[in-house]
Scaffold this motif. Structure first.
Motif, PDB file in Angstrom:
ATOM      1  N   VAL A 167       0.836  -1.206   0.000  1.00  0.00           N
ATOM      2  CA  VAL A 167       0.000   0.000   0.000  1.00  0.00           C
ATOM      3  C   VAL A 167       0.870   1.255   0.000  1.00  0.00           C
ATOM      4  O   VAL A 167       0.615   2.212  -0.748  1.00  0.00           O
ATOM      5  CB  VAL A 167      -0.951  -0.021   1.211  1.00  0.00           C
ATOM      6  N   GLN A 168       1.924   1.261   0.831  1.00  0.00           N
ATOM      7  CA  GLN A 168       2.795   2.429   0.907  1.00  0.00           C
ATOM      8  C   GLN A 168       3.533   2.668  -0.404  1.00  0.00           C
ATOM      9  O   GLN A 168       3.723   3.820  -0.829  1.00  0.00           O
ATOM     10  CB  GLN A 168       3.800   2.240   2.057  1.00  0.00           C
ATOM     11  N   LYS A 169       3.940   1.582  -1.057  1.00  0.00           N
ATOM     12  CA  LYS A 169       4.629   1.720  -2.343  1.00  0.00           C
ATOM     13  C   LYS A 169       3.708   2.335  -3.395  1.00  0.00           C
ATOM     14  O   LYS A 169       4.112   3.211  -4.164  1.00  0.00           O
ATOM     15  CB  LYS A 169       5.120   0.342  -2.803  1.00  0.00           C
ATOM     16  N   LYS A 170       2.451   1.898  -3.418  1.00  0.00           N
ATOM     17  CA  LYS A 170       1.495   2.465  -4.374  1.00  0.00           C
ATOM     18  C   LYS A 170       1.202   3.927  -4.050  1.00  0.00           C
ATOM     19  O   LYS A 170       1.073   4.764  -4.972  1.00  0.00           O
ATOM     20  CB  LYS A 170       0.211   1.645  -4.354  1.00  0.00           C
ATOM     21  N   LEU A 171       1.110   4.243  -2.764  1.00  0.00           N
ATOM     22  CA  LEU A 171       0.874   5.635  -2.381  1.00  0.00           C
ATOM     23  C   LEU A 171       2.046   6.533  -2.779  1.00  0.00           C
ATOM     24  O   LEU A 171       1.843   7.664  -3.245  1.00  0.00           O
ATOM     25  CB  LEU A 171       0.636   5.719  -0.875  1.00  0.00           C
ATOM     26  N   ASP A 172       3.275   6.027  -2.592  1.00  0.00           N
ATOM     27  CA  ASP A 172       4.445   6.813  -2.985  1.00  0.00           C
ATOM     28  C   ASP A 172       4.485   7.038  -4.491  1.00  0.00           C
ATOM     29  O   ASP A 172       4.831   8.138  -4.968  1.00  0.00           O
ATOM     30  CB  ASP A 172       5.728   6.110  -2.522  1.00  0.00           C
ATOM     31  N   THR A 173       4.127   5.995  -5.256  1.00  0.00           N
ATOM     32  CA  THR A 173       4.097   6.144  -6.719  1.00  0.00           C
ATOM     33  C   THR A 173       3.045   7.160  -7.149  1.00  0.00           C
ATOM     34  O   THR A 173       3.293   8.019  -8.012  1.00  0.00           O
ATOM     35  CB  THR A 173       3.804   4.786  -7.375  1.00  0.00           C
ATOM     36  N   TYR A 174       1.873   7.068  -6.538  1.00  0.00           N
ATOM     37  CA  TYR A 174       0.802   8.010  -6.874  1.00  0.00           C
ATOM     38  C   TYR A 174       1.175   9.433  -6.462  1.00  0.00           C
ATOM     39  O   TYR A 174       0.882  10.406  -7.174  1.00  0.00           O
ATOM     40  CB  TYR A 174      -0.480   7.576  -6.181  1.00  0.00           C
ATOM     41  N   LYS A 175       1.859   9.566  -5.325  1.00  0.00           N
ATOM     42  CA  LYS A 175       2.287  10.885  -4.873  1.00  0.00           C
ATOM     43  C   LYS A 175       3.305  11.489  -5.844  1.00  0.00           C
ATOM     44  O   LYS A 175       3.259  12.695  -6.136  1.00  0.00           O
ATOM     45  CB  LYS A 175       2.907  10.755  -3.479  1.00  0.00           C
ATOM     46  N   ALA A 176       4.216  10.659  -6.372  1.00  0.00           N
ATOM     47  CA  ALA A 176       5.189  11.145  -7.352  1.00  0.00           C
ATOM     48  C   ALA A 176       4.492  11.588  -8.638  1.00  0.00           C
ATOM     49  O   ALA A 176       4.875  12.595  -9.257  1.00  0.00           O
ATOM     50  CB  ALA A 176       6.216  10.063  -7.645  1.00  0.00           C
ATOM     51  N   GLU A 177       3.462  10.855  -9.053  1.00  0.00           N
ATOM     52  CA  GLU A 177       2.705  11.259 -10.245  1.00  0.00           C
ATOM     53  C   GLU A 177       2.010  12.603 -10.030  1.00  0.00           C
ATOM     54  O   GLU A 177       2.007  13.468 -10.928  1.00  0.00           O
ATOM     55  CB  GLU A 177       1.672  10.186 -10.584  1.00  0.00           C
TER      56      GLU A 177
END
Length: 276
Positions: free
Chosen positions: A213-223
Motif C-alpha cells: 500500500v505504501q509503495k502504491k501511495l508513494d508512486t501516486y504521490k510522485a505522479e
C-alpha cells in the motif's frame, strides 16, 4: 488473470475485532506469488541468564595482578615489609577470589553515596551486577552446573526487583546507575506467551500488505508531484502570454513579473524534490 486467495485461508491471517460478545472478521487479499515471498524462521532461543536478556553490557575494571588485596590496601605494616612479603598479598598470589573482591569494590565505588555506604539500593545493585557478570562467564564454561544456574537466575530477578524499585522511587538516580554500571533495563514484555508461527505469519503478512500500500501511495504521490510541476510550468507560460497580449493591445496589465517568477520558482522546487 492472477489467482487471488484469502489470507485467512492461506496464512490464517484473520484479524478478529471483538465487540458485544461477538466478532467480525476483517479479511484482506494477497496473490500466491506475493505469499511465497513471506517466509518465517523460528528465532533462536536466548537463555534468560544470557547478557542479552539481563541487559549487562559489560564493565571495564582496572584490576591488575600486582594490586594489593582488598583488606590489606591501607596496611602500614605492609608498606614497610619486603618485596617478597608484598607479593604474597597481591592478587596474583592470592587467587581469583581476591580478584573478584577487588573488582566488586571498584564497581561499588562508582555508585556509592559516601565512603561508608554499604547498604543503599545503588550499592546492592552494583554488588549484584559484579556477581552476575562473574557467574555469567562461569556458566559459559560450565553450562550444566544446575545449582549455579538457579542461583544466578534468582540473583538476576532480585536485581531486577531493586532496579524496578529505584526506577519508581528516583528515576534520575536510576538512569545514573544504569549509565555508571553500563546496564540496560529490560522491563516485562507487553504480551506474555510463546513465539508461534501463526502469530508471526499474521504480522509478516500485515507488514507485507502495508508495504504494498505504501509503495502504491508513494508512486501516486510522485505522479501528482509531476502533474503539479507541469501545471506551474503551464501557468507561468500562460501568465507571460497574457502579459504580452495586454501590452500589445494597450490594455492595463493585470499580471506582474513577480507572479510569473513565483510560478517558475515553484516548478523548479518540485523538480528538485522529485530528484531527491
Amino acid at each position: 488473470m492472477s489467482l487471488t486467495i484469502k489470507c485467512s485461508k492461506l496464512l490464517n491471517s484473520v484479524n478478529h475485532v471483538y465487540k458485544m460478545g461477538g466478532y467480525y472478521a476483517c479479511r484482506s487479499f494477497i496473490t500466491v506469488e506475493e505469499a511465497k515471498n513471506i517466509k518465517w524462521y523460528k528465532p533462536a532461543r536466548v537463555p534468560h541468564i544470557d547478557p542479552r536478556q539481563t541487559g549487562d553490557l559489560g564493565l571495564e575494571v582496572n584490576v591488575k595482578p600486582t594490586d594489593t588485596i582488598l583488606y590489606y590496601k591501607n596496611s602500614k605494616e605492609l608498606e614497610d615489609a619486603s618485596d617478597i612479603v608484598k607479593k604474597m598479598f597481591t592478587v596474583e598470589y592470592r587467587g581469583f577470589k581476591e580478584y573478584r573482591n577487588l573488582k566488586r569494590e571498584e564497581i561499588i565505588n562508582r555508585v556509592k553515596r559516601h565512603v561508608s555506604d554499604r547498604g543503599s539500593v545503588e550499592v546492592q545493585i552494583a554488588a549484584m551486577t559484579s556477581e552476575i557478570q562473574d557467574l555469567q562467564k562461569y556458566m559459559e564454561v560450565h553450562p550444566t552446573d544446575t545449582k549455579t544456574k538457579v542461583f544466578l537466575s534468582e540473583l538476576i530477578d532480585k536485581r531486577k526487583k531493586y532496579l524496578k524499585f529505584l526506577r519508581n522511587w528516583d528515576y534520575r538516580r536510576f538512569e545514573w546507575v544504569l549509565e555508571n554500571l553500563n546496564l540496560t533495563y529490560i522491563g516485562p514484555p507487553e504480551r506474555y506467551g510463546h513465539v508461534s508461527r501463526k502469530d508471526c505469519i499474521r504480522k509478516l503478512t500485515q507488514i507485507h500488505c502495508d508495504n504494498i500500500v505504501q509503495k502504491k501511495l508513494d508512486t501516486y504521490k510522485a505522479e501528482l508531484k509531476e502533474q503539479q510541476r507541469a501545471f506551474y510550468i503551464e501557468k507561468a507560460e500562460k501568465l507571460a502570454k497574457i502579459m504580452k497580449d495586454e501590452k500589445e493591445v494597450g490594455l492595463p496589465v493585470t499580471v506582474t513579473e513577480e507572479e510569473i517568477e513565483a510560478a517558475r520558482k515553484k516548478a523548479e522546487e518540485l523538480l528538485n524534490e522529485n530528484k531527491v
